[in-house]
Design a protein around this motif. Sequence first.
Motif, mmCIF file in Angstrom:
data_model
loop_
_atom_site.group_PDB
_atom_site.id
_atom_site.type_symbol
_atom_site.label_atom_id
_atom_site.label_comp_id
_atom_site.label_asym_id
_atom_site.label_seq_id
_atom_site.Cartn_x
_atom_site.Cartn_y
_atom_site.Cartn_z
ATOM 1 N N GLN A 1 -4.832 14.538 -4.308
ATOM 2 C CA GLN A 1 -3.783 13.589 -4.702
ATOM 3 C C GLN A 1 -4.128 12.900 -6.024
ATOM 4 O O GLN A 1 -3.234 12.644 -6.846
ATOM 5 C CB GLN A 1 -3.585 12.510 -3.616
ATOM 6 C CG GLN A 1 -2.937 12.992 -2.349
ATOM 7 C CD GLN A 1 -3.884 13.726 -1.421
ATOM 8 O OE1 GLN A 1 -5.087 13.801 -1.669
ATOM 9 N NE2 GLN A 1 -3.337 14.251 -0.332
ATOM 10 N N THR B 1 0.836 -1.201 0.000
ATOM 11 C CA THR B 1 0.000 0.000 0.000
ATOM 12 C C THR B 1 0.875 1.257 0.000
ATOM 13 O O THR B 1 0.595 2.214 -0.741
ATOM 14 C CB THR B 1 -0.928 0.008 1.231
ATOM 15 O OG1 THR B 1 -1.734 -1.169 1.209
ATOM 16 C CG2 THR B 1 -1.832 1.225 1.235
ATOM 17 N N ILE B 2 1.916 1.233 0.806
ATOM 18 C CA ILE B 2 2.828 2.385 0.837
ATOM 19 C C ILE B 2 3.493 2.576 -0.518
ATOM 20 O O ILE B 2 3.590 3.693 -1.036
ATOM 21 C CB ILE B 2 3.892 2.203 1.946
ATOM 22 C CG1 ILE B 2 3.237 2.286 3.327
ATOM 23 C CG2 ILE B 2 4.994 3.242 1.817
ATOM 24 C CD1 ILE B 2 4.135 1.884 4.472
ATOM 25 N N ALA B 3 3.929 1.452 -1.127
ATOM 26 C CA ALA B 3 4.579 1.557 -2.431
ATOM 27 C C ALA B 3 3.601 2.091 -3.476
ATOM 28 O O ALA B 3 3.969 2.915 -4.322
ATOM 29 C CB ALA B 3 5.103 0.185 -2.855
ATOM 30 N N ARG C 1 0.581 9.622 -13.794
ATOM 31 C CA ARG C 1 0.886 8.435 -12.988
ATOM 32 C C ARG C 1 -0.367 7.640 -12.659
ATOM 33 O O ARG C 1 -0.296 6.551 -12.100
ATOM 34 C CB ARG C 1 1.576 8.853 -11.693
ATOM 35 C CG ARG C 1 2.969 9.360 -11.945
ATOM 36 C CD ARG C 1 3.672 9.780 -10.703
ATOM 37 N NE ARG C 1 4.998 10.293 -11.028
ATOM 38 C CZ ARG C 1 5.791 10.890 -10.158
ATOM 39 N NH1 ARG C 1 5.388 11.055 -8.911
ATOM 40 N NH2 ARG C 1 6.979 11.334 -10.530
ATOM 41 N N ALA D 1 1.009 4.078 -2.969
ATOM 42 C CA ALA D 1 0.771 5.502 -2.721
ATOM 43 C C ALA D 1 1.958 6.342 -3.202
ATOM 44 O O ALA D 1 1.780 7.429 -3.753
ATOM 45 C CB ALA D 1 0.522 5.734 -1.237
ATOM 46 N N ARG D 2 3.165 5.841 -3.026
ATOM 47 C CA ARG D 2 4.362 6.587 -3.457
ATOM 48 C C ARG D 2 4.479 6.589 -4.976
ATOM 49 O O ARG D 2 5.008 7.541 -5.562
ATOM 50 C CB ARG D 2 5.611 5.971 -2.836
ATOM 51 C CG ARG D 2 5.659 6.179 -1.331
ATOM 52 C CD ARG D 2 6.926 5.645 -0.737
ATOM 53 N NE ARG D 2 8.055 6.471 -1.119
ATOM 54 C CZ ARG D 2 9.298 6.292 -0.686
ATOM 55 N NH1 ARG D 2 9.554 5.297 0.115
ATOM 56 N NH2 ARG D 2 10.267 7.078 -1.074
ATOM 57 N N ARG D 3 3.994 5.552 -5.618
ATOM 58 C CA ARG D 3 4.077 5.458 -7.075
ATOM 59 C C ARG D 3 3.269 6.569 -7.740
ATOM 60 O O ARG D 3 3.642 7.079 -8.797
ATOM 61 C CB ARG D 3 3.565 4.095 -7.533
ATOM 62 C CG ARG D 3 3.811 3.792 -9.003
ATOM 63 C CD ARG D 3 3.259 2.430 -9.400
ATOM 64 N NE ARG D 3 1.805 2.406 -9.332
ATOM 65 C CZ ARG D 3 1.099 1.549 -8.615
ATOM 66 N NH1 ARG D 3 1.697 0.629 -7.912
ATOM 67 N NH2 ARG D 3 -0.218 1.587 -8.598
ATOM 68 N N ALA E 1 2.358 9.469 -6.196
ATOM 69 C CA ALA E 1 2.570 10.788 -5.568
ATOM 70 C C ALA E 1 3.405 11.717 -6.452
ATOM 71 O O ALA E 1 4.197 11.243 -7.244
ATOM 72 C CB ALA E 1 3.246 10.615 -4.224
ATOM 73 N N ALA F 1 -1.951 13.086 -9.415
ATOM 74 C CA ALA F 1 -1.483 11.867 -10.080
ATOM 75 C C ALA F 1 -1.931 11.828 -11.544
ATOM 76 O O ALA F 1 -1.183 11.380 -12.418
ATOM 77 C CB ALA F 1 -1.998 10.636 -9.339
#
Lengths: 113, 77
Positions: free
Chosen positions: B28, A105-107, B37, A109-111, A113, B32
């Motif tokens: 957000q 999930t963190i990865a 993205r 969200a960072r992808r 951002a 994106a």
Amino acid sequence: MVAYLVLIFGIGFLVDFETAGNWKYLVALLPLLPIIYGARAIARSLGRSDEMGKQIQLEGMSAGFGAAMLAALTLAFLAMAGMNSEQLGPWLVFGVGMTTWGFHTIAGARRVA
Amino acid sequence: MKNRVRELRTAREWSQAKFGDALGVSRQTINAIEKGRYDPSLPLAFKLAALFEQSIEELFEPEVASKTVRPAAKAPQ
């Protein structure tokens, strides 16, 4: 959170599970109550998320599910070969699933951002 | 997917947050989409197009596929 962790690890000291009657099963399941509340909160949060938020969360959950299933199968096959994982098994499955869910999930969200 | 969302949004002097509120998505998500993205769903793409009064094709530029799609060969008559 600290009180919850004390409850989880302290129950073993408060209740003698070796000699207690059948009520010990109810006591052992007490830590599930806040977890059920947490699961409801996660489901509500998911319902309130927009489409991108839902996609990130659901991808994380599916990765966690897959990892947990893989861990469970691994332990099952090892048990066939004679390895004893009665104590560690369920916690390993839970830990692998939750960790994978979190990191994925963190990865995700960072992808974006 | 490349798009003109940022260009059109800034031309109207809308913030990402205000724009997101108008579309029912988070800031957000707008960020994106503008960075390419995240590709919006079809309903969201239609909402974007309606807000900018443009067609989806005018807003979004699909990425060129690595293989060319050849039309099916016609049967001999």
